[in-house]
Design an enzyme around this catalytic site. Structure first.
Site, PDB file in Angstrom:
ATOM      1  NE  ARG A 137      -3.445  -2.316   2.846  1.00  0.00           N
ATOM      2  CZ  ARG A 137      -3.101  -3.477   3.409  1.00  0.00           C
ATOM      3  NH1 ARG A 137      -1.847  -3.645   3.874  1.00  0.00           N
ATOM      4  NH2 ARG A 137      -3.962  -4.471   3.511  1.00  0.00           N
TER       5      ARG A 137
ATOM      6  CE  LYS B 169      -6.207  -1.419   5.129  1.00  0.00           C
ATOM      7  NZ  LYS B 169      -7.522  -1.735   4.518  1.00  0.00           N
TER       8      LYS B 169
ATOM      9  CG  HIS C 132      -5.357   0.391  -3.218  1.00  0.00           C
ATOM     10  ND1 HIS C 132      -4.568   1.043  -2.309  1.00  0.00           N
ATOM     11  CD2 HIS C 132      -5.945  -0.626  -2.535  1.00  0.00           C
ATOM     12  CE1 HIS C 132      -4.679   0.464  -1.131  1.00  0.00           C
ATOM     13  NE2 HIS C 132      -5.504  -0.568  -1.236  1.00  0.00           N
TER      14      HIS C 132
ATOM     15  NE  ARG D 267      -3.169  -3.717  -1.199  1.00  0.00           N
ATOM     16  CZ  ARG D 267      -2.576  -4.553  -0.350  1.00  0.00           C
ATOM     17  NH1 ARG D 267      -1.257  -4.656  -0.365  1.00  0.00           N
ATOM     18  NH2 ARG D 267      -3.279  -5.282   0.494  1.00  0.00           N
TER      19      ARG D 267
ATOM     20  CG  HIS E 191      -5.861  -9.191   1.327  1.00  0.00           C
ATOM     21  ND1 HIS E 191      -6.119  -9.506   0.006  1.00  0.00           N
ATOM     22  CD2 HIS E 191      -5.766  -7.832   1.372  1.00  0.00           C
ATOM     23  CE1 HIS E 191      -6.170  -8.390  -0.706  1.00  0.00           C
ATOM     24  NE2 HIS E 191      -5.958  -7.367   0.095  1.00  0.00           N
TER      25      HIS E 191
ATOM     26  CE1 TYR F   1      -6.549  -6.760  -6.563  1.00  0.00           C
ATOM     27  CE2 TYR F   1      -6.747  -8.036  -4.544  1.00  0.00           C
ATOM     28  CZ  TYR F   1      -6.516  -6.839  -5.185  1.00  0.00           C
ATOM     29  OH  TYR F   1      -6.254  -5.713  -4.456  1.00  0.00           O
TER      30      TYR F   1
END
Length: 212
Positions: free
Chosen positions: A58, A82, A156, A159, A182, A191
């Site tokens: 990110r 995150k 993004h 990414r 993730h 995706y």
């Protein structure tokens, strides 16, 4: 009291918004455009975009990198995602070369502009010698997209390209999940919908019985 007859009726599931990914050729054009500036800024911008595309980071993770987060001997980088979760991901040769060139030829010149010195050993620096901000990184990406003649490019985009191009190349979705950081594979599976569209496109143009 009046019963709500629609209480048990579930609303339709909203359409899943697919990530935007661009072809590899356009990613290359974007990176080349970022590096077209003369001097330290061009080297920095190219290195930044190479890292974004080469690691799937990110933008906030990329600008948060310290020099010591990059292990050039093992060709890996430590990203803080995150919730403070860290992950170590591989870095490709193109990104490593771009970062090496930036560290040797550009970062010292940018660091010299800081009166207070470089705080925390940030990898990517702004023109005043301080850590590059997320907003500045987004501006670099947008400016490069304009130079490359590309359309709307979001923070993004690289990414998304990282994930989609890996899956197109045959990577397992759970490997891509780990690389992206993730928490759930469900997030990564969006995706795969992009790659299915690509498969349909190739099938429609290649198979002799697909054409109407």
């Amino acid at each position: 009291m009046v019963d709500d007859v629609a209480h048990e009726v579930r609303p339709p599931t909203p359409a899943r918004r697919l990530p935007k990914a661009v072809p590899v050729e356009q990613v290359v054009a974007l990176i080349e455009a970022a590096g077209s500036l003369e001097g330290p800024r061009g080297l920095r911008d190219r290195a930044l975009l190479e890292v974004l595309y080469g690691t799937g980071a990110r933008i906030s993770e990329a600008v948060g990198l310290a020099v010591d987060d990059l292990d050039r001997g093992r060709s890996t980088v430590r990203l803080s995602g995150k919730g403070g979760k860290e992950r170590v991901v591989p870095v490709g040769s193109y990104a490593l070369r771009a970062v090496e060139e930036y560290l040797v030829r550009a970062r010292p010149a940018l660091a010299a502009n800081s009166r207070a010195g470089v705080r925390g050993g940030a990898l990517f620096l702004n023109v005043r010698g301080g850590p590059l901000s997320r907003q500045s990184a987004w501006s670099i990406l947008r400016t490069a997209a304009e130079r490359a003649g590309l359309g709307d490019v979001s923070p993004h985009t690289l990414r998304h390209c990282f994930a989609t191009h890996l899956l197109d190349g045959g990577a397992d979705v759970r490997v891509v999940q780990e690389l992206l950081g993730h928490a759930s594979v469900t997030t990564t599976q969006v995706y795969t919908l992009v790659t299915v569209d690509r498969l349909r496109e190739v099938y429609a143009t290649s198979h002799p019985r697909a054409l109407t």
